[in-house]
Enzyme design. Structure first.
Site, mmCIF file in Angstrom:
data_model
loop_
_atom_site.group_PDB
_atom_site.id
_atom_site.type_symbol
_atom_site.label_atom_id
_atom_site.label_comp_id
_atom_site.label_asym_id
_atom_site.label_seq_id
_atom_site.Cartn_x
_atom_site.Cartn_y
_atom_site.Cartn_z
ATOM 1 N N HIS A 28 34.329 35.342 25.304
ATOM 2 C CA HIS A 28 34.792 34.230 26.157
ATOM 3 C C HIS A 28 33.743 33.717 27.161
ATOM 4 O O HIS A 28 33.950 33.678 28.362
ATOM 5 C CB HIS A 28 36.173 34.451 26.773
ATOM 6 C CG HIS A 28 36.433 35.719 27.547
ATOM 7 N ND1 HIS A 28 35.686 36.122 28.617
ATOM 8 C CD2 HIS A 28 37.421 36.635 27.415
ATOM 9 C CE1 HIS A 28 36.206 37.237 29.107
ATOM 10 N NE2 HIS A 28 37.247 37.560 28.406
ATOM 11 N N HIS A 82 46.249 47.472 28.078
ATOM 12 C CA HIS A 82 45.758 46.137 28.425
ATOM 13 C C HIS A 82 46.099 45.201 27.269
ATOM 14 O O HIS A 82 45.768 45.501 26.116
ATOM 15 C CB HIS A 82 44.247 46.221 28.653
ATOM 16 C CG HIS A 82 43.594 44.934 29.044
ATOM 17 N ND1 HIS A 82 44.291 43.867 29.584
ATOM 18 C CD2 HIS A 82 42.291 44.535 28.984
ATOM 19 C CE1 HIS A 82 43.432 42.878 29.822
ATOM 20 N NE2 HIS A 82 42.221 43.254 29.466
ATOM 21 N N GLU A 84 45.032 42.098 26.608
ATOM 22 C CA GLU A 84 44.088 41.101 26.088
ATOM 23 C C GLU A 84 43.864 41.387 24.600
ATOM 24 O O GLU A 84 43.854 42.547 24.158
ATOM 25 C CB GLU A 84 42.759 41.133 26.867
ATOM 26 C CG GLU A 84 41.889 39.936 26.485
ATOM 27 C CD GLU A 84 40.732 39.633 27.445
ATOM 28 O OE1 GLU A 84 40.473 40.422 28.370
ATOM 29 O OE2 GLU A 84 40.087 38.582 27.239
ATOM 30 N N ASP A 86 41.582 41.595 22.494
ATOM 31 C CA ASP A 86 40.588 42.520 21.930
ATOM 32 C C ASP A 86 41.159 43.942 21.858
ATOM 33 O O ASP A 86 40.578 44.808 21.193
ATOM 34 C CB ASP A 86 39.254 42.492 22.691
ATOM 35 C CG ASP A 86 39.379 42.577 24.193
ATOM 36 O OD1 ASP A 86 40.416 42.155 24.733
ATOM 37 O OD2 ASP A 86 38.440 43.044 24.843
ATOM 38 N N HIS A 148 41.569 44.200 33.902
ATOM 39 C CA HIS A 148 40.979 42.901 34.122
ATOM 40 C C HIS A 148 42.021 41.785 34.120
ATOM 41 O O HIS A 148 41.725 40.644 34.446
ATOM 42 C CB HIS A 148 39.904 42.746 33.014
ATOM 43 C CG HIS A 148 39.574 41.438 32.478
ATOM 44 N ND1 HIS A 148 39.611 41.112 31.142
ATOM 45 C CD2 HIS A 148 39.164 40.312 33.116
ATOM 46 C CE1 HIS A 148 39.233 39.873 30.968
ATOM 47 N NE2 HIS A 148 38.955 39.364 32.122
ATOM 48 N N ASP A 167 39.485 48.282 30.430
ATOM 49 C CA ASP A 167 38.226 47.539 30.616
ATOM 50 C C ASP A 167 37.275 48.187 31.640
ATOM 51 O O ASP A 167 36.057 47.957 31.592
ATOM 52 C CB ASP A 167 38.520 46.099 31.067
ATOM 53 C CG ASP A 167 38.832 45.172 29.891
ATOM 54 O OD1 ASP A 167 38.621 45.567 28.734
ATOM 55 O OD2 ASP A 167 39.281 44.040 30.139
ATOM 56 N N TYR A 195 28.232 43.684 32.126
ATOM 57 C CA TYR A 195 29.676 43.636 31.855
ATOM 58 C C TYR A 195 30.443 43.424 33.164
ATOM 59 O O TYR A 195 31.347 42.583 33.253
ATOM 60 C CB TYR A 195 30.088 44.951 31.192
ATOM 61 C CG TYR A 195 31.536 45.044 30.836
ATOM 62 C CD1 TYR A 195 32.002 44.646 29.587
ATOM 63 C CD2 TYR A 195 32.469 45.544 31.746
ATOM 64 C CE1 TYR A 195 33.344 44.741 29.258
ATOM 65 C CE2 TYR A 195 33.804 45.638 31.426
ATOM 66 C CZ TYR A 195 34.236 45.232 30.179
ATOM 67 O OH TYR A 195 35.575 45.324 29.865
ATOM 68 N N HIS A 228 35.711 49.689 25.965
ATOM 69 C CA HIS A 228 34.473 49.144 25.375
ATOM 70 C C HIS A 228 33.324 50.101 25.678
ATOM 71 O O HIS A 228 33.240 50.627 26.791
ATOM 72 C CB HIS A 228 34.099 47.787 25.985
ATOM 73 C CG HIS A 228 35.114 46.707 25.786
ATOM 74 N ND1 HIS A 228 35.323 46.090 24.580
ATOM 75 C CD2 HIS A 228 35.961 46.111 26.659
ATOM 76 C CE1 HIS A 228 36.266 45.160 24.709
ATOM 77 N NE2 HIS A 228 36.672 45.158 25.961
HETATM 78 FE FE1 FEO Z 1 40.144 42.330 29.265
HETATM 79 FE FE2 FEO Z 1 38.463 44.167 26.877
HETATM 80 O O1 FEO Z 1 39.758 42.966 27.530
#
Ligand code: FEO
Length: 402
Positions: A28, A82, A84, A86, A148, A167, A195, A228
């Protein structure tokens, strides 16, 4: 077909079962030249539990890694830390395949997942501080809203001392090394900082509160398992101290000069400002936005005390590539910066006013008068640029010594 994917043991009862995205180059708007991983974790408890899932196209890789430990149909619980995409993109497809007994998310997570999937599937909300029994061990939940997204939460597996931090403490880095201690410290710091700057920075006040909240639990955390990048199992203080530093954003003796130039006039001014700052003992990063990505700019701003921005005027506006980086920077809300704007024009000169307006919206303390020159800067204008550098350097020194 042979299963080429393996789970990696993280602790006595926890396995990493995520996916490696070697190819992703844009997250993004944040450039990710080194790819990423979407981490999911399998807890081999009485109730076999999957913590988070992965981006939709990577579901088969995740399930193959699970299958190297246990038949995926044996998964009893799924926890979504989370929502999101991903981490949740394949959630309902996994539910369909695995048919778990229950899926859990934070109260906000349940709402978000409904808005994402528009499904009637019943996800159980868990509250901040709640404990979920996995049969022979417990999972505790802590809301971490805005790290996040509003739904974000940490889960803590007390038995193994593993904090699943979604995250937080992550980085976009595709590697087959699964642990941070298998990678060079400078690489970890750069990737984690990039990041943080591109994802976490606007929520820095929340980060400081979350660090305090975690410390106050007295949890004996041995491992940070983020969504991640690598897992942290040694020297957790390394990443905690970096998060504190980045979240505090104390003024630093560093200036970022970022500019876009049409016929090199703005560039000459940028160089004059940068040279002057350096003569005054300030560490300078001079960035032409024609040569660097916006992600690199915000990485440099993370460790800076001053932001000085310049642009030529094009069609009564700043150059579009400068508007891009200013919009991006404004959204990421870097704090405690001083700054100034400069630029050049042919007949109208709106670029500098536009830049200054955005700096003000960003709450950058403008400590030097803007400099705007028609066509090409002569000696007097370049001297003004040097003076601007001196003013910024003096003000930075004052702020650092406070
Ligand atoms: Fe806020 Fe890795 O997604």
């Amino acid at each position: 077909m042979a299963n080429i994917y393996s789970a990696i043991k993280v602790s006595e009862h926890v396995y990493w079962v995520g996916a490696i995205d070697w190819s992703i180059r844009d997250f993004h708007g944040y450039t990710t030249p080194h790819g990423s991983t979407y981490n999911a974790y399998l807890v081999m408890a009485g109730k076999i539990t999957l913590i988070d899932t992965v981006k939709a196209p990577f579901m088969d890789e995740m399930l193959a890694r699970v299958a190297s430990v246990v038949d995926p149909s044996k998964i009893d619980y799924i926890v979504s830390n989370h929502s999101e995409q991903d981490h949740s993109g394949c959630l309902l497809e996994v539910v369909d395949r695995v048919k778990p007994e229950k899926v859990f998310a934070s109260v906000m997570g349940v709402k978000n997942l409904k808005d994402i999937f528009h499904s009637d599937y019943n996800i159980q909300p868990v509250k901040d501080g709640e404990t979920l029994s996995l049969g022979n061990m417990d999972l505790k939940f802590m809301e971490t809203r805005m790290i996040h997204w509003p739904d974000s939460m940490f889960s803590y597996l007390q038995k193994d001392g593993v904090l699943f931090s979604q995250d937080a403490f992550g980085m976009h880095l595709a590697t087959l090394e699964r642990f941070a201690d298998e990678l060079p410290a400078d690489m970890l710091e750069y990737e984690a900082a990039t990041y943080y700057a591109n994802i976490v920075l606007p929520y820095s006040p929340v980060v400081l509160k979350a660090l305090e909240k975690v410390a106050a639990t007295g949890w004996a955390i041995k491992i940070f398992a983020p969504d991640h990048g690598p897992v942290w199992r040694k020297d957790l203080g390394f990443i905690i101290d970096l998060y504190k530093k980045w979240a505090e954003q104390k003024p630093a003796n560093k200036a970022v000069v970022v500019y876009a130039t049409m016929w090199h006039s703005t560039e000459m001014m940028a160089k004059a400002i940068a040279e002057s700052l350096a003569r005054e003992g300030v560490r300078v990063k001079l960035l032409s936005i024609n040569d660097v990505h916006r992600s690199e700019v915000v990485y440099e701003v993370l460790g800076a005390g001053a932001l000085i921005v310049g642009s030529s005027t094009l069609n009564n506006n700043m150059l579009p590539q400068m508007a891009d980086v200013m919009t991006y920077l404004k959204g990421l809300k870097p704090a405690n910066l001083i700054g100034a704007a400069f630029g050049s024009f042919g007949w109208s000169g709106e670029s500098v006013k536009g830049l200054e307006a955005i700096l003000k919206e960003m709450k950058v303390d403008i400590v030097a008068e803007t400099i705007s020159v028609k066509h090409v800067p002569a000696k007097d204008v370049l001297e003004k640029c040097s003076e601007l550098g001196k003013v910024i350097a003096a003000e930075l020194k004052k702020r650092i010594s406070r």
